[in-house]
Structure formats: structure tokens, C-alpha cells
Design a protein around this motif. Sequence first.
Motif, mmCIF file in Angstrom:
data_model
loop_
_atom_site.group_PDB
_atom_site.id
_atom_site.type_symbol
_atom_site.label_atom_id
_atom_site.label_comp_id
_atom_site.label_asym_id
_atom_site.label_seq_id
_atom_site.Cartn_x
_atom_site.Cartn_y
_atom_site.Cartn_z
ATOM 1 N N ASN A 612 13.934 53.497 -25.382
ATOM 2 C CA ASN A 612 14.670 55.393 -26.381
ATOM 3 C C ASN A 612 13.906 56.195 -26.241
ATOM 4 O OD1 ASN A 612 17.953 54.425 -26.901
ATOM 5 N ND2 ASN A 612 17.173 53.588 -29.349
ATOM 6 N N VAL A 613 12.130 55.509 -27.164
ATOM 7 C CA VAL A 613 11.531 56.858 -26.633
ATOM 8 C C VAL A 613 11.273 57.163 -25.878
ATOM 9 C CG1 VAL A 613 8.820 56.713 -27.239
ATOM 10 C CG2 VAL A 613 10.144 55.737 -28.974
ATOM 11 N N ALA A 614 11.337 55.710 -24.925
ATOM 12 C CA ALA A 614 10.675 56.411 -22.626
ATOM 13 C C ALA A 614 12.081 57.445 -22.763
ATOM 14 C CB ALA A 614 11.001 55.651 -22.574
ATOM 15 N N GLN A 615 13.384 57.233 -23.134
ATOM 16 C CA GLN A 615 14.112 58.363 -22.260
ATOM 17 C C GLN A 615 13.976 59.964 -23.226
ATOM 18 O OE1 GLN A 615 18.300 57.224 -21.879
ATOM 19 N NE2 GLN A 615 18.224 55.923 -24.465
ATOM 20 N N ALA A 616 13.132 60.074 -24.493
ATOM 21 C CA ALA A 616 12.883 60.849 -24.961
ATOM 22 C C ALA A 616 11.715 61.619 -24.695
ATOM 23 C CB ALA A 616 12.996 61.005 -26.412
ATOM 24 N N ASP A 650 14.455 49.736 -16.422
ATOM 25 C CA ASP A 650 14.117 50.547 -14.643
ATOM 26 C C ASP A 650 14.584 51.306 -14.896
ATOM 27 O OD1 ASP A 650 12.119 48.722 -14.255
ATOM 28 O OD2 ASP A 650 13.750 46.793 -13.780
ATOM 29 N N LEU A 651 15.862 51.948 -15.121
ATOM 30 C CA LEU A 651 16.499 53.374 -14.633
ATOM 31 C C LEU A 651 15.483 54.223 -14.980
ATOM 32 C CD1 LEU A 651 20.661 52.643 -14.908
ATOM 33 C CD2 LEU A 651 18.767 53.307 -13.398
ATOM 34 N N ALA A 670 14.484 52.138 -8.442
ATOM 35 C CA ALA A 670 16.088 52.035 -9.303
ATOM 36 C C ALA A 670 16.537 50.675 -8.483
ATOM 37 C CB ALA A 670 16.114 53.705 -8.231
ATOM 38 N N GLY A 671 15.662 50.259 -7.684
ATOM 39 C CA GLY A 671 16.206 49.396 -6.172
ATOM 40 C C GLY A 671 16.599 47.981 -7.682
ATOM 41 N N SER A 672 15.586 48.578 -8.046
ATOM 42 C CA SER A 672 15.436 46.591 -9.364
ATOM 43 C C SER A 672 16.091 47.217 -10.382
ATOM 44 C CB SER A 672 14.058 46.870 -9.862
ATOM 45 O OG SER A 672 13.819 45.326 -11.119
ATOM 46 N N ALA A 673 16.504 48.001 -11.115
ATOM 47 C CA ALA A 673 17.568 48.235 -11.799
ATOM 48 C C ALA A 673 18.668 47.393 -11.069
ATOM 49 C CB ALA A 673 17.707 49.450 -12.156
ATOM 50 N N GLU A 691 23.462 55.855 -7.890
ATOM 51 C CA GLU A 691 23.992 57.512 -7.966
ATOM 52 C C GLU A 691 22.237 57.534 -7.708
ATOM 53 O OE1 GLU A 691 26.330 58.690 -10.932
ATOM 54 O OE2 GLU A 691 27.924 58.596 -9.873
ATOM 55 N N LEU A 692 21.202 56.975 -8.534
ATOM 56 C CA LEU A 692 20.022 57.797 -8.168
ATOM 57 C C LEU A 692 19.605 57.583 -7.507
ATOM 58 C CD1 LEU A 692 17.279 58.542 -10.203
ATOM 59 C CD2 LEU A 692 17.331 56.266 -11.804
#
Length: 730
Positions: A612-616, A650-651, A670-673, A691-692
Motif C-alpha cells: 500500500n505504501v508503494a501504491q501511494a 509486480d503490478l 507486468a509479464g511476471s505479474a 491490460e497494462l
Amino acid sequence: MSSLGTDGGGSTHNTVSGDAVVVNPLLMAQRIEGIHLPPAPPDVPPSQGPPPSRVFVNRTKELADLRDGALALAAGEEPGVLLVVGVGGVGKTQLVAQCAGRDLKQLFPDGQLYVDLEDHRRDGAVDLAAVLCGFLRALGVHKDYVPGPLAERTALFRSVAARLRLLVKVDNVQHAPEARTLVPPRGLLVVTGRRVLPSLLMDGAVLIDVAPLDERAGTELVRRWHAGADEETAAGVVRLCAGHPLALRAAVEWLAARPHLTLEDVVRDLTAGRYGTGGDGAREATGVAMGAGEGAGEGGVGEAVDAVLDSVVAGVSEHTRYVYELLGVLPGTTATVDLLTAAGATRAGEALGELVSSRLAVLVESSDRPGRYRLHDVVRAHARSLTRELTPERRRDVLRLVVDFYADAAAHGDALVLGDRFRIQPPPVRPLGELAARGTLFTGRADALEWLDAERTNLQAVIRGAADEGWYEEVWRLCESLWALYHSRKHLADCVESGLLGIEAAQHQVRPDVEIRMRNQVARAAYELGDLDRAESQLDAAATLLELAGDPRLSGVVQESRGLIALARGRSAPSPEEARAHAEEARQLFERALAANRAVPDPHGVVVQSYNVAQALVAGERWTDALDVLDEAAGTARATGDEPMLPRIDLVRAHAFAGLGALDRAVTAAGSAADRAAALKQFAKLDQALELLTALADRAEDRPLRAACEEKLRELRRTMGLKPPAAPTA
């Protein structure tokens, strides 16, 4: 030619993190093409609803009216509505089943959907989101692709059904909006109810009135069932049953189980009230329950039906009568052998079989869930009238057994679905194996989630019943356990309703820790429903209690929810500056949640809050800082076996690399995700990864990779039941 590489000053690297080597574009396209998807479910049109009975006579006019109305409405461009009205148990559902089987199959080749709204009605209101979820699943939409809010489910239903000619059959409609929501875009909605709905008629619905059988028609039906009956005696049965098909069928089935008796015996004994069990008061009570608001004259029909049901119940075995009375006491609408056994029934399976053969109970249609039984709503009213003879203490004893059964079963289900998550309640005392009459209730995560979902309506009713009795600990225990169901299947309205009862229970017990948990669950449901203000008000109330709670993880869950709201407000912010301010607020909140989980320590909580921190940080365009946090989170996840978090990490990593302009590394992440999500069958995450990747390939002008991603995305969505619209005709 591919231009994957740096794009905006980011430095070029050989690895993404650890030993994840950057893959060249051609190999990445081949890798995407090689992602294995599960086979699509068989493309078989749904065929839901009670089957037509082989013995069905004397409804020639009603069948003709129903058929003619359906043909006329099907000929139009717009979807049509048929409203079938009659007293409870008069045969409306069977009339629709007969017409659908005889005349409408060819008109609606894409399938038939069915629901009884009584199974989804609480305090007079129907959970239409749950009904639409069932329809979407029946149409092949994978559970991961069913959204939470009602508006989104409605939109998806209309999209999926837009190219289909469907027959939708809905029983026990009480209000016009319930029907309007379920009208298919192309096809016909047939609704049954006990009273005329004028606003539906104003919308253009065609009315079909189903009256009790007259003496001639009823006599023919009785003689069809009982070939040896003379006309006068058969007519006597019809008069005693007021022409009510359900009562007629029950009376003849009752006689069939007693070959030493004749139809004349049935007439004589019913006339004399010899087999009455509930007394005049019970008959009056049931007649009122049936007759309220259902048209003139139904009180007499209700008394006739009660007289027959009294006789039928008096003739069943003692253990079957006990189960019948249990079904009148139990909260909810369905029951299993396991539940009835837990409530004190002996030979429950045998008793249910006798109730089914006596036409008092029916087996609920289900292809993938254990057998569940329910009483017809008219029969349920009769069963409940008989239970009024029970003392309040006896009723409480039964309810207590039911509540305890569900509290332990839901706790076991939660443990299997969500694993070693933070919980306030202790583990259940009874092992899972002790809760089943034979075998186990469920095995494994998927099976446990299906059980919880199948029992959802009963579980909600049990929570309400426990709250009414003041069993506060059981209320919040159930609410906490059911987060596994609410979160996974997006039953958000249920989460709010039960959470509010959980808050009251916690306040009664003076449990600030529980109240925080309950308020947070309500807040998360409101957040997913898009009601951010309501979510924040619940979290504000929870925050005032944090100093009274001992476990720091409770502070963590509140800060996490606040952070998610801040991110959501940032996504809709009117300016980049405000968006970055919300992102920074979210980062600080997630950092506090992370610190709370480290203090315990809770490894899974640490991974989630780091993510979550990384998302922010990504939302605030602090790409490099986000990558550092993600590397640490991924390391912890791998070390602790928290594999489900790795696709999510990964995303976010892919978004961070894309922000830096390192498109090659973004594609690799993204491929790893995508690989991890496919392996874990996280199909919604796989969809996001594809999609990404499509967007990244487009940005890099890599046509082979984009083509591979678009084709795999189409294949995935077809497999998940989101079929593309039909190609326009020339």
C-alpha cells in the motif's frame, strides 16, 4: 521495430529485482501467447427453475393467455413483462413452468433464468445485487469478474445479456422496482406475485390472473391423480380444499401413503377436523398470514389449506413432524441435514425425504452445492403457526443450537478462505468434522467459500436472530468470520447490515477492540460502494476508540482504510497538485499501518501495508522510492510463502518502472505479474496485467507484443464469460 527501453531519462538496468531478468520483446510476446488459461465452461444455455410437472390439467385458458401474451411481447423490439397473479400456492410457478416448457423454448434459445425473491428478502427489501450475481454466474461470468455495487452489476447484466434472448422467471415479486431491475435487455420477464402491481401494468406489463380451480376442473385433477375416485367424492375434496392445487395435491399424496383408507375417508375426516393439529387459532393465524393484502376471499382458501396441512402433518412420523416444526422455527429460508441434526433432529435425511414426498418441502435447485430444502411459503406459514405452541424457552434452545452451529462453521470457513489473518475471536472449540452429520461441511478454500455463499441468506438471518436474543458475542463472531465471504464475493449490502449489528453488540459488551473491527468492516464496504463520506464517518468513530484497544493491528486496519480512501479521493482530484497531496496523505497513513504490523509482528500485514505504501508513492510519482519498498515487500512475501501478494507487487512495480520511463523493465514486471496471476488463478489480476502490458506495448510501438496481449485478453474474457458483442451485420 520495438522501442522498448528507457524513455525519459531513466537508467537502463539488467534486472527487475533479485534474479528476475529482463526479457526481450519477442520472447515476452511468446510468453504471453503461452499463458495457459482454464477451459471455458460449456456454452450451454442456463435452464433454471422448477421443472414442469407431468400431471398438469385444467389450466387451458391461463396457459393460452400466458402463451399469447408471451408471443405478442416477444414480437416487439423492446423486452416485455408478464405479471402472473394469484393466491399463494395456487399454481403460478407451475403454470409458468408448463408454458416455458411447452411453448417458449424456441422463442428464448439463449436460456432461462429463475429466482424466488423470498430467498433474498430481508425486512421487506430484496437484495437485488445478490440476485444479479446469481444471474451473472448462471450466464457464465466468473466470480472474479462480478463487481460489488448494484449499479455495476446491473450494467454488467445488461451488457452480458444484450445479445441474448432470455426468459427470466421471478417468483414472489411484491413491488414493481424489484421486477424492473431484472428485465432482460432482449427477451421476456415473467413475474409471479399475490397482488396486482398497477405501476407494472402502466409500464405495459400483461396481466394473467390465476384463480383457484373451480369444482369441475378440480374434480378432473383429483380423478387424474386418484383414478378410482367417484365424481361426487372428488368434488367433495375440491370443496374442502377451496380449489387450491397445493392443498389438493397434499391431500391426495397423504391418501396415497395410506392405502387402507379411501377418498371418502379423507372427505369425512377433513370435514370432521379429525386430524387437526393447530386448532382454530393456528388456522386463523395462518389464514391471516396468507391473506394479508392478497385479495378478497383468500381467508377461506387459507383455512381450507390449513385444514389439509393439519391432516398431512398429523399423519407423518414423529421425527418428521419434529423436523417440520424445526423448519418453522429456524431463521432463514433453507435447511440442510447438517443444520437440522445440529438443531436436535434425528433421522433428518429420512424426515426431509418424507416431507418432500408429502409435497410439504422441496429440494432447492443447485448444481454444485449440498442439498438444501425449503418449505413452500404457504406451508412455511402453517409450520410457523404450529410452533407457536412451543414455549419461549424451547424456541430459544433451538435457536441457540442453530446460532452455535453457524458461528463455529463460519469460523472454520473463514480460516480456510483467508488463512492466518488477524482475528479477534479465538478459534472455534468444535472441530470441523463434528459439525457435519456425516463427512465434513467443506474441504479446502474454494469449497469453504461456496458453502459460505450458499448459506449467506441463512447466516444473515441468524445474525439478526442472535441480536434479537442478546447473544452479542455470537453476533460479532459471525460478523468477523463473514468478512471472508463479504470481501471475496462482494456482498457489500450484507456487510453493512451485519456490521451495524456487530457495532451494537460490541457496545453492549463494552468491547472497543470489537467495535473498531466492526466499524472498519462497514467502512470498507462503504468504500467499495463508493460512499467515501460514510466510510470516513465510521473510521472517525473507530479512531476515538484506538487508545482503549490493546492490539496495535487495530490501529493498522483503521489507518489502512483511511489510506485507501485518500487514494480514491486522489484519483478523482481536480488537479495534479491535489492528487499528489492525497497521495502523500495516503502514504503517511499506510506508513502508520505498516509500523503497527511490524510491532506485532504480522508478516502478512507487513507485506500488505508495504504494498500500500508503494501504491501511494506511485500515485505521488515517487517512482524510485516505490521500487525500494516493493523490493523489500517481495522479499518478505517470498520468505513467508505469501505467494498471492506477488502478482500485486509486480503490478505496482510495473507502474513504477513505467513512470521512470524504463519500459523494458515495466514490461518484464507486468509479464511476471501475468505469469504469477495465471499460476495462482487470480484472473482479475491477470486481466489487469494484460491490460497494462497492452498499454506499455502501445507506448513502445511494439506491435507483436500488443497483438499477443490483446488476443490473450480476449481469450481470457471469453473464458470468464464476458463474451464480446456480436459483430454488426452488413
